[in-house]
Each structure stands twice: as C-alpha cells, then as structure tokens.
Design a protein around this motif. Sequence first.
Motif, PDB file in Angstrom:
ATOM      1  N   ASP A 141      -8.661  10.653  -8.463  1.00  8.49           N
ATOM      2  CA  ASP A 141      -8.269  10.143  -9.783  1.00  8.49           C
ATOM      3  C   ASP A 141      -7.356   8.928  -9.676  1.00  8.49           C
ATOM      4  O   ASP A 141      -7.154   8.220 -10.672  1.00  8.49           O
ATOM      5  N   HIS A 142      -6.811   8.673  -8.484  1.00  4.86           N
ATOM      6  CA  HIS A 142      -5.838   7.592  -8.320  1.00  4.86           C
ATOM      7  C   HIS A 142      -6.323   6.470  -7.409  1.00  4.86           C
ATOM      8  O   HIS A 142      -5.758   5.376  -7.436  1.00  4.86           O
ATOM      9  N   LEU A 143      -7.335   6.724  -6.615  1.00  3.90           N
ATOM     10  CA  LEU A 143      -7.835   5.707  -5.693  1.00  3.90           C
ATOM     11  C   LEU A 143      -8.693   4.690  -6.448  1.00  3.90           C
ATOM     12  O   LEU A 143      -9.540   5.056  -7.257  1.00  3.90           O
ATOM     13  N   LYS A 144      -8.475   3.424  -6.147  1.00  2.00           N
ATOM     14  CA  LYS A 144      -9.218   2.341  -6.797  1.00  2.00           C
ATOM     15  C   LYS A 144     -10.008   1.567  -5.755  1.00  2.00           C
ATOM     16  O   LYS A 144      -9.916   1.826  -4.553  1.00  2.00           O
ATOM     17  N   ALA A 145     -10.794   0.623  -6.208  1.00  2.00           N
ATOM     18  CA  ALA A 145     -11.562  -0.218  -5.294  1.00  2.00           C
ATOM     19  C   ALA A 145     -10.631  -0.841  -4.263  1.00  2.00           C
ATOM     20  O   ALA A 145      -9.555  -1.341  -4.602  1.00  2.00           O
ATOM     21  N   GLY A 146     -11.044  -0.770  -3.009  1.00  3.02           N
ATOM     22  CA  GLY A 146     -10.215  -1.249  -1.913  1.00  3.02           C
ATOM     23  C   GLY A 146      -9.449  -0.154  -1.219  1.00  3.02           C
ATOM     24  O   GLY A 146      -8.844  -0.382  -0.162  1.00  3.02           O
ATOM     25  N   ALA A 147      -9.455   1.054  -1.786  1.00  2.00           N
ATOM     26  CA  ALA A 147      -8.752   2.187  -1.185  1.00  2.00           C
ATOM     27  C   ALA A 147      -9.531   2.721   0.014  1.00  2.00           C
ATOM     28  O   ALA A 147     -10.711   2.420   0.207  1.00  2.00           O
ATOM     29  N   ALA A 148      -8.851   3.552   0.807  1.00  4.11           N
ATOM     30  CA  ALA A 148      -9.478   4.099   2.005  1.00  4.11           C
ATOM     31  C   ALA A 148      -9.094   5.562   2.194  1.00  4.11           C
ATOM     32  O   ALA A 148      -7.952   5.957   1.943  1.00  4.11           O
ATOM     33  N   ILE A 149     -10.069   6.344   2.642  1.00  4.71           N
ATOM     34  CA  ILE A 149      -9.839   7.715   3.091  1.00  4.71           C
ATOM     35  C   ILE A 149     -10.174   7.751   4.574  1.00  4.71           C
ATOM     36  O   ILE A 149     -11.233   7.260   4.991  1.00  4.71           O
ATOM     37  N   GLN A 170       1.439   4.636  -7.200  1.00  2.00           N
ATOM     38  CA  GLN A 170       0.032   4.419  -6.886  1.00  2.00           C
ATOM     39  C   GLN A 170      -0.334   5.194  -5.629  1.00  2.00           C
ATOM     40  O   GLN A 170       0.526   5.793  -4.983  1.00  2.00           O
ATOM     41  N   LEU A 171      -1.614   5.174  -5.280  1.00  2.00           N
ATOM     42  CA  LEU A 171      -2.094   5.757  -4.027  1.00  2.00           C
ATOM     43  C   LEU A 171      -3.266   4.908  -3.549  1.00  2.00           C
ATOM     44  O   LEU A 171      -4.220   4.675  -4.293  1.00  2.00           O
ATOM     45  N   LYS A 203       0.833  -1.202   0.000  1.00  2.31           N
ATOM     46  CA  LYS A 203       0.000   0.000   0.000  1.00  2.31           C
ATOM     47  C   LYS A 203       0.871   1.257   0.000  1.00  2.31           C
ATOM     48  O   LYS A 203       1.982   1.280   0.532  1.00  2.31           O
ATOM     49  N   VAL A 204       0.312   2.316  -0.569  1.00  2.00           N
ATOM     50  CA  VAL A 204       0.938   3.645  -0.534  1.00  2.00           C
ATOM     51  C   VAL A 204      -0.033   4.603   0.132  1.00  2.00           C
ATOM     52  O   VAL A 204      -1.218   4.655  -0.231  1.00  2.00           O
ATOM     53  N   ALA A 205       0.455   5.356   1.110  1.00  2.29           N
ATOM     54  CA  ALA A 205      -0.404   6.268   1.864  1.00  2.29           C
ATOM     55  C   ALA A 205       0.141   7.684   1.839  1.00  2.29           C
ATOM     56  O   ALA A 205       1.365   7.896   1.820  1.00  2.29           O
ATOM     57  N   VAL A 206      -0.765   8.643   1.875  1.00  2.00           N
ATOM     58  CA  VAL A 206      -0.440  10.044   2.110  1.00  2.00           C
ATOM     59  C   VAL A 206      -0.998  10.416   3.469  1.00  2.00           C
ATOM     60  O   VAL A 206      -2.174  10.155   3.751  1.00  2.00           O
ATOM     61  N   VAL A 207      -0.165  11.016   4.312  1.00  2.00           N
ATOM     62  CA  VAL A 207      -0.600  11.461   5.635  1.00  2.00           C
ATOM     63  C   VAL A 207      -0.333  12.949   5.745  1.00  2.00           C
ATOM     64  O   VAL A 207       0.828  13.384   5.726  1.00  2.00           O
ATOM     65  N   THR A 208      -1.390  13.765   5.836  1.00  3.14           N
ATOM     66  CA  THR A 208      -1.190  15.200   6.029  1.00  3.14           C
ATOM     67  C   THR A 208      -0.993  15.484   7.516  1.00  3.14           C
ATOM     68  O   THR A 208      -1.492  14.771   8.373  1.00  3.14           O
TER      69      THR A 208
END
Length: 290
Positions: free
Chosen positions: A169-177, A124-125, A47-52
């Motif tokens: 635009d980059h999140l796919k099925a299975g992604a999480a916010i 990816q994201l 997985k690739v994550a962005v954390v603000t």
Amino acid sequence: MPSEQQQQEQTLPAQHQSQQPGHESQMTPEPVYLKPDYRAAGKLIGKVAVVTGGDSGIGRAVAVHFAHEGAKVAIVYLNETEDARKTAQLVEQAGGQALLIAGDVGDPAFCREAVAQTVKKFGQLDVLVNNAAEQHPQEDLRDITPDQLLATFRTNIFGYFYMAQAALDHLKAGAAIINTASVTHYKGSGGLVDYASTKGAIVAFTRSLSEQLIEQGIRVNGVAPGPIWTPLIPSTFPADKVATFGAEVPMKRPGQPAEVATCYVFLASDDASYISGQMLHPNGGSVVNG
C-alpha cells in the motif's frame, strides 16, 4: 586431536553458542559488517527501508550499508534487543536514522504494524528487505517435527508474504523488494531439508511477485548467499563443523556480511533499474546456474 585433513580444512576457531540466533560479541573473529575501504556514493539518499532480521548478521550489514548510502532504516527484529541497539548505533554513526521495531514477522498483524510505524516515523517506504530466518539442523527427515516445520516456514516464507502484503500500500514506482534466499535452494542441504525448502519457496516467490508488480514499476529481486559468518552459525552447528565452515566453496573460506550487503545496495538502487525477478549469488565461487 584434529586430523591433518581437518587442520587443512579449518577456516575458523572451533566454537559453539547454546542459543539461537547467537551473539556477535562471543564470536571469534567477530563478523565484518562494513569494509574499512567502503566508499559510499549516495545511492539511497531520500530512501526509506525496512530490513527484517536487521539486528545482526546479513541484516545488520545491509542496514549499515543502506545508512552509509543515505537511507533511513527501520530495523525489524524478534527479541535480540542488545544486538538491535548496536545496529541502530552503527546506522546513526553512519549519519543515518534508525527505528527499532521488535516482533514476530510470522504474525501478519505485526507486519502491518511494523510498516505503519515506519511510514509514521519517516513518511514513506521505498525498500523492503525480507531477511529474517531460522534454521534447525536435522540429519533424519523423520526428526523434523510438525512444530519445527511450521516454525521454519512461518518465519522464512510466510513472513516474507506478510511483510510484502503490508508494504504494498506504500510502495510506489521505483521501489524495490529484496528477498534473502540461499545457496541451499540451488545445491540442496541434507541436514537442513526444511530450511532449504523455504529458500526454494523464496526464489519462486521472488520471481512470481516480480511478474505481478513489474507494471507498477516495483522491482523484486533476491540474494542467495553461500556460507556467511554470522551469529547464526556458531549457535546452529557444533564446534567441529564451525571450524571448517566455508571450506567447501571454491574460495575455501566463509564470506563476511559486508561481502553480501553490497548486493542489496545494488538491487535497492537505481543502478539495478533494469533488473527484476533475479537472484545474485555471493557464495564464494560456487556455480549454481540459477
């Protein structure tokens, strides 16, 4: 000299820092970002994550836990370069890869650029953690200036919108916010009216975006922490208030960032595959029914 009641309520040494968001190295004791007995299980491998707001506090703990679980992490921060580098070092010590991205999440162009840099670097994201925040106590509503009101909303809720818009635009099925709210939404806060209002907006944003994205297989959840010992606390409140921080909750103490980050691990992982539109409440035992 503190009263007997104040002595009984004391949870921390009295301390104050003059500049937000504060510095961990000046805190006594320093926050705990990973428990020594934490056992990773590879929940975020691949997985690739962005954390603000990933430079310190809850954001740092989330980044470190994600790395232990196998994720690559982009750490978005405003200008706290020293703290952000320390977080990146902790991520790398956990066997992960880190990308540091400095800028203001209240700027939609920057949010698009942060996501673009992440995808360029890691390909990816999969997980977006909206966590950046600011707070400015005012005991009288009339003292909240238009500039303060705009700044608080710009960081705390506009930034969540902008980051989610850029990520979609980059999140796919299975992604999480995963969005960081606060117990102040549920209980109110007379000294943080504008801050608590943004946290209420985050809860509504989470529930509404979950409805919008659920058919795409993207889960949207949130975490609503109670009093957590982060650099923002001594840099926000006077020393006497810091000394009793967290005393009002049933557990009679503030939580550590490590005690919150596990909620994000759960919500980011497939363990939470049947959960969307919900809030988790690591708040020391306060019952908020929300």
